[in-house]
Design a protein around this motif. Sequence first.
Motif, mmCIF file in Angstrom:
data_model
loop_
_atom_site.group_PDB
_atom_site.id
_atom_site.type_symbol
_atom_site.label_atom_id
_atom_site.label_comp_id
_atom_site.label_asym_id
_atom_site.label_seq_id
_atom_site.Cartn_x
_atom_site.Cartn_y
_atom_site.Cartn_z
ATOM 1 N N UNK A 33 0.889 4.161 -5.505
ATOM 2 C CA UNK A 33 2.248 3.817 -5.902
ATOM 3 C C UNK A 33 3.149 5.049 -5.990
ATOM 4 N N UNK A 34 2.659 6.103 -6.637
ATOM 5 C CA UNK A 34 3.500 7.274 -6.872
ATOM 6 C C UNK A 34 3.817 8.038 -5.584
ATOM 7 N N UNK A 35 2.781 8.285 -4.766
ATOM 8 C CA UNK A 35 2.984 9.137 -3.580
ATOM 9 C C UNK A 35 4.047 8.571 -2.632
ATOM 10 N N UNK A 36 4.029 7.264 -2.260
ATOM 11 C CA UNK A 36 5.104 6.766 -1.385
ATOM 12 C C UNK A 36 6.493 6.881 -2.012
ATOM 13 N N UNK A 94 0.352 -1.619 -10.671
ATOM 14 C CA UNK A 94 -0.549 -2.573 -11.321
ATOM 15 C C UNK A 94 -1.580 -3.154 -10.349
ATOM 16 N N UNK A 95 -1.177 -3.666 -9.174
ATOM 17 C CA UNK A 95 -2.223 -4.087 -8.230
ATOM 18 C C UNK A 95 -3.037 -2.927 -7.687
ATOM 19 N N UNK A 117 -4.081 3.303 3.342
ATOM 20 C CA UNK A 117 -2.758 3.942 3.403
ATOM 21 C C UNK A 117 -1.764 3.234 4.319
ATOM 22 N N UNK A 118 -2.251 2.483 5.311
ATOM 23 C CA UNK A 118 -1.355 1.710 6.167
ATOM 24 C C UNK A 118 -0.580 0.655 5.402
ATOM 25 N N UNK A 169 3.148 -1.786 0.103
ATOM 26 C CA UNK A 169 2.469 -3.077 -0.032
ATOM 27 C C UNK A 169 1.125 -2.839 -0.723
ATOM 28 N N UNK A 170 1.084 -3.069 -2.022
ATOM 29 C CA UNK A 170 -0.181 -2.970 -2.751
ATOM 30 C C UNK A 170 -0.778 -4.340 -3.036
#
Length: 520
Positions: A63-66, A238-239, A375-376, A382-383
Amino acid sequence: MTLYRNFLSVGGLTLLSRGFGFVRDAMLAAVLGTGPAADAFYAAFRFPNLFRRLFAEGAFNTAFVPLFSGALEQRGDAAARELASRIMAWLVATLLVLTVLAEIFMPALLGPFVPGFLGDPEKFELTVLLTRILFPYLALMSLVAAYAGILNSLRRFVAAAFAPVLLNLINIATLAAIILVAVREPSTAAIIVSVATVISGVAQLAVVWWAVRKAGFLPVWQLPKLDPEVKRFWFLALPAILTGGITQINLFIGTIIASGAASAISYLYYADRLYQLPLGIIGIAIGTVLLPMLAGHLKGGRETEARDAQDQSLLVSMLLSMPAATALIALAVPIVRVLFERGEFDATATLETAEALIAFSAGLPAFVLIRVLQPGFFAREDTATPTVFAAISVVVNVGLSLLLFPSLQHTGIAIATSASAWGNAIMLAVWLVRRNHFRPTRAELGRHGLILLISLGMALVLLGLSWPLSGVFAPGASLLLQFPALAALCTIGFVGYFAAIHFTGVQPLGMLLKRLRRGG
C-alpha cells in the motif's frame, strides 16, 4: 542502478544475511536441539514475526510504496515526505497499542496458536515468557520495514537489505558466548537469545533510520489524523495485511497444527530456514526491487517499460528458483546433515527435517512466482484481488494440513503449504493474463519449459553422484569430508546447469553479464 543491478545488490546482501543465518541456526540447533525449549523458542519467535510480516511488511510493501512512489513521481519530494510522516504516525500509534495489549493478554493470545502446548504447563509458560520478551521486536522491525519502504521507493536498497545481517551477527555472538560459558539449560539459553534478538532490532532500526535521514526523507513525528490520502492508504493496506503475508499465514497455520506432535515445530522451522534462503535471495529480492519500479513506470504512464520489467523479473526468478528447488530435493538429507547434525540435533532429526525440506522445496518456484506476480496488482493499487486468492489459498492449506497431518505429521503440513502456494500463483497469473497485464509469448513459455527440463536433469545427475558418497554422508561421518563433498556436488550442479542454460540458448551468459554491466 536499474533492474538487474538492483536484483544483484539486494540478492547479494540477502545471501550474506542468510549465510550468517545458517551459522546462527546451526548454533541454535546445537544449543537448543529439537526439544521443548526449542519448540517454545521457535513458536515464540514466529508469533511476533507473523504480525510484523502482516502489519508492517505486508502493508508497506503493497500500500505505502505505490502511494509514496506516485507522490514522488507526480508531486515531488516535499509532498512525498509529508505523506510518509502522516502514515508513519498511524503506524507508531498502532504498534504502541498492539504491543501493550499483547504483553498484557499474552497467555490468552498464545493459547489458540499453540494448542498442543496447553497440555504441558511448563512448556506453555516458557513460550509465554519468550514471546513477551520478543514481542517488542515486532514494533522495532515494523519501523524498520516502514523506513525500508521509503528507501526502496527512492531506489536505495542497500541499507534495508543489510539490516537483517545485524540480527544474525548479534545472535551468533550471543550463541558463541552461551557455548563458551557452557550454559547447560536450554530454556535459559532460549531466554538469552530472545533478549539478544530484541537488541538486534534496535541496531537494525538505527541503520535504516540513518539511511533515511541521509536521503533527506526522515518523517516528521506527529499525532495521527485522517485525511483522504491516509484513508486511501488504509483502504489498500487492510487487504494487504492478509495478501502480503500469505506465506507467513500458511506457515503459522502449520505451527498451530504441528504443535500437536513432539518436535514437529522444530523440524518445520529448520526446513523452512533452508528453503527460505533461495526464496529470500530470489523472490524477496525481486519483489523488493520490482514493486517500486512498476509503480514508478505506471504512475508515469510507461506501460511498456512496466511490462518489460515484469517479464524480465519472471525470467530471472524461474532461471534461479527452478534449479534451487530441484537441488534442494535431490540433496535434502546431505544438506540437513552437514548444516545441522551435531550436538542435540541427531540423525532422526536430520531425516525428519529433510522430509519437510523436500515438500517445501517443491513449492519454492510457486513462492517466488507469488513475489513476482503480486506487484502487478499492487503497483496498480489493487490489493483486493490478491486478497481473494490469498483467502482461497489459506482454506486449501488448512484443509490439506488437517487431512494429511494424522498420517504424514509435519511433512503433511509442508506438502499442504506448497500445494496452496501453487494454487495462489496460478490464480495470480491467470488473472493478470485476463486483464492483459501479463502476456508471455510462445517463445518465453518455451524458455520456461526448457528451464524446468534442465533443472530436473541436473537433479537426476546430483542424485546419481550422491549415491556413491552415501558413506561420506552417513551419520557420524567427519564434517571435514562431508562439507567438501557437498560443496563439490553443488558446484557440479551449478556449472552443469548454467552450461546447459547457455548452450540451449535459454539465457546466453554473455547477454546476462552485459545486462548486469549496463544495469538493464
